[in-house]
Design an enzyme around this catalytic site. Structure first.
Site: not given
Length: 655
Positions: A282, A367, A395
């Protein structure tokens, strides 16, 4: 721009020679740093997928082959290679979206930037290709190791494994991070794969040894087969995927364009589901991002490209208030624990984690699991605080309803970035929470208006041990404090404004003289002055400041205005219904959808009790809002004090 300026489509990428790919990758990184530093956006993830994306477009033929990017924040390179190189208004009104967008290009498929969904999309597209007889079309899903922690990803893998007739390639972009370092058993497994590369070498050596000694006997082959089986999970534990029935290729250096292209061509030729495991970094190629350990460059505002430092320091924000107060609560309450779904830093839990590492749980991008796990913790005597962006609680609604509320679990949900978020677009506006959560039995929801009410709401919420509590606040800086003038049964009155000119008449807007009620023509009656009409302004949460502005403006129009800001809006305070009955019109200003929102609930409860006061709802449409600034969206959605005033005057003018 050299090579990049000549790229108008994937065909141009495929026309390049292998020797030109390094130059193209370098140009793309320079372009991203230069442009994203001006507008803000997801910088780190895109710097990490440059060679990977180039290889995808050299091997596959988009849009005939479908590319699906999980989450989609790493699609900037894909945009550049598909003819979209004007980044001057990235994530701004009228400019490019920060995520894939069907409105922008036929090369974009999935716009939803909620993670862990790409494999299900790809599974469905691949199945449709088989049914439709499109045997020459491939489906490619690019998913990060962080998103692979989500439950939907594993549900999809379970189905993909049975698709032996489907041309489906899953590219795992493994950089060891989502917003923060990826956690859990999957992360450990991928780490083992990253660091173990000897299996294929070992097999080649064993085969050569056996063949060197002549044709192997039956015993030798049995020994080799058994030894392979025993050593496989030790030397190269890709069996996690291959035991599902999905061929595994890798690990591959995701920054080696030739190696990536070779691996993808092997996967394409296989004709069945394949996982290509690419190791990436990254922030690759940008020193400030490479050296960052807090993932500040995952998404950036406007920064100095040379240093990576922000051009303007952000003001003290809502998230920082929460971060400070939850630590204070943690010191006082050893039973309070914190849960996050791969967003420890963005939601402000890093200070809590530093002081209470054994009481902080990062569950990955999961979640649903976070909420039900919290219910379990509450049953076992803890008080969990689940901190997520408001949009991501969508969600886990079933878990809030059936696991937490049904069981009367004392769980607190802290919803950051509630209301309008703006530049991230439709999927990130946290505008659905109040309308969605008002139907949950027993749930209590607070919408604080300033720093003191946020701190007080957090303290009150963790004291509730028999029902879910929710504290919501917006993105950005905290406004000025709005102290209560008085409190009427838990409803704070934050403003009272007397009419500053002649009062608005009953026939306002229909020809009557200002400040009078007109007599009938020819009746001989003189116009009769009347008292100012009274307006109740309800400012929900951060919209309380707009309520004050509206109250002041209404006073200039000859109206008396009472401005209230109830911190706890669900269940609806009974005092609001009483106040509604004492006024001539009620206007509610809220940064959630008005259909089913607080204003709609107030009108409903008032009607049930025989209160017929007209109601004006100033809120958001139940629609998907395109990316723009918060201010631009507020104006477009008529969510300003001026809009509240116009709508109130119009309501008073009705016969």
């Amino acid at each position: 721009m050299g090579l990049l300026s000549g790229i108008g489509s994937p065909q141009d990428v495929r026309a390049l020679t292998p020797g030109q790919l390094g130059e193209l990758a370098s140009e793309i990184r320079g372009f991203l740093v230069e442009n994203v530093s001006r507008t803000g956006g997801h910088l780190g993830p895109n710097l990490g997928v440059v060679e990977l994306t180039i290889a995808l477009h050299r091997v596959f033929d988009s849009p005939r082959d479908t590319l699906v990017f999980d989450t989609g924040h790493q699609s900037y390179v894909h945009k550049l290679l598909t003819g979209r190189q004007d980044f001057s208004r990235l994530r701004q009104k009228g400019g490019l979206s920060g995520y894939p967008s069907r409105a922008e290009s036929e090369h974009d498929v999935v716009e939803n930037s909620h993670a862990s969904t790409a494999l299900s999309w790809a599974d469905g597209i691949a199945k449709a290709n088989v049914v439709a007889g499109r045997a020459d079309s491939h489906t490619v899903a690019v998913i990060g190791d962080g998103a692979l922690t989500g439950g939907m990803a594993w549900e999809a893998l379970n189905n993909i494994a049975e698709g032996h007739d489907r041309r489906l390639v899953v590219v795992v972009n493994d950089n060891g991070r989502s917003y923060s370092p990826t956690i859990g058993g999957l992360a450990n497994h991928l780490d083992t794969l990253r660091t173990t590369r000897g299996y294929e070498v070992f097999l080649d050596w064993t085969s050569r040894m056996l063949n060197r000694s002549g044709p192997p006997g039956r015993f030798a082959w049995r020994w080799m087969h058994g030894f392979k089986k025993g050593m496989k999970d030790i030397i190269a534990p890709q069996g996690l995927f291959e035991d599902l029935g999905i061929k595994y290729i890798g690990p591959v250096d995701g920054h080696d364009a030739a190696a990536m292209e070779h691996a993808l061509r092997r996967a394409k030729a296989y004709g069945k589901p394949v996982i290509v495991h690419a190791i990436t970094e990254k922030g690759r190629g940008y020193k400030p991002a490479e050296e960052d350990i807090a993932d500040r460059f995952h998404a950036v505002g406007v920064i100095h490209p040379e240093t990576g430092l922000p051009v303007a320091q952000s003001r003290f924000g809502w998230t920082k208030v929460f971060a400070d107060e939850i630590v204070r609560i943690g010191r006082r309450r050893p039973d309070v624990v914190a849960i996050t779904a791969a967003m420890l830093h963005p939601v402000g839990l890093a200070p809590f984690a530093k002081e209470f590492p054994d009481r902080t749980f990062d569950v990955g991008i999961a979640e649903q699991h976070a909420v039900t796990s919290a219910a379990g913790m509450a049953f076992a005597g803890l008080h969990p605080v689940v901190a997520v962006y408001a949009t991501f609680l969508n969600r886990a609604f079933d878990q809030v309803l059936m696991d937490v509320a049904l069981h009367k679990a004392g769980v607190t949900f802290v919803l950051d970035r509630a209301g309008i978020t703006g530049s991230d677009g439709a999927s990130h506006n946290g505008m659905w929470d109040m309308a969605m959560l008002r139907i949950v039995p027993g749930l209590r929801l607070a919408a604080p208006r300033d720093e003191p009410t946020l701190r007080a709401a957090l303290r009150a919420s963790v004291d509730v041990d028999d029902a879910p509590t929710v504290v919501r606040y917006p993105k950005g800086a905290v406004g000025a404090e709005l102290p209560a003038l008085e409190t009427l049964d838990d409803v704070d009155v934050i403003g009272r404004f007397e009419a500053r000119k002649a009062p608005v008449p009953d026939d306002a807007g229909r020809g009557g003289a200002p400040g009078t009620v007109s007599g009938r023509a020819g009746s001989g009656q003189e116009p009769v002055a009347r008292a100012a009409r009274r307006v109740l302004v309800v400012g929900v949460g951060a919209m309380a400041a707009a309520g004050i502005d509206a109250g002041q403006a209404l006073a200039e129009h000859g109206l008396e205005a009472t401005v209230v800001a109830p911190t706890w809006v669900l269940p609806l305070p009974a005092a609001l219904v009483k106040l509604a009955g004492e006024h001539d019109v009620v206007v509610t200003i809220e940064d959630g959808v008005s259909d089913g929102g607080v204003g709609a609930l107030l009108a409903q409860r008032a009607g049930e009790q025989g209160v017929r006061t007209p109601h004006v709802h100033v809120g958001l449409d139940a629609a998907f809002l395109d990316h723009a600034s918060r201010e631009q969206i507020a104006v477009a959605q008529r969510l300003t004090a001026a809009d509240a005033v116009r709508d109130t005057l119009a309501a008073l003018a009705q016969p």
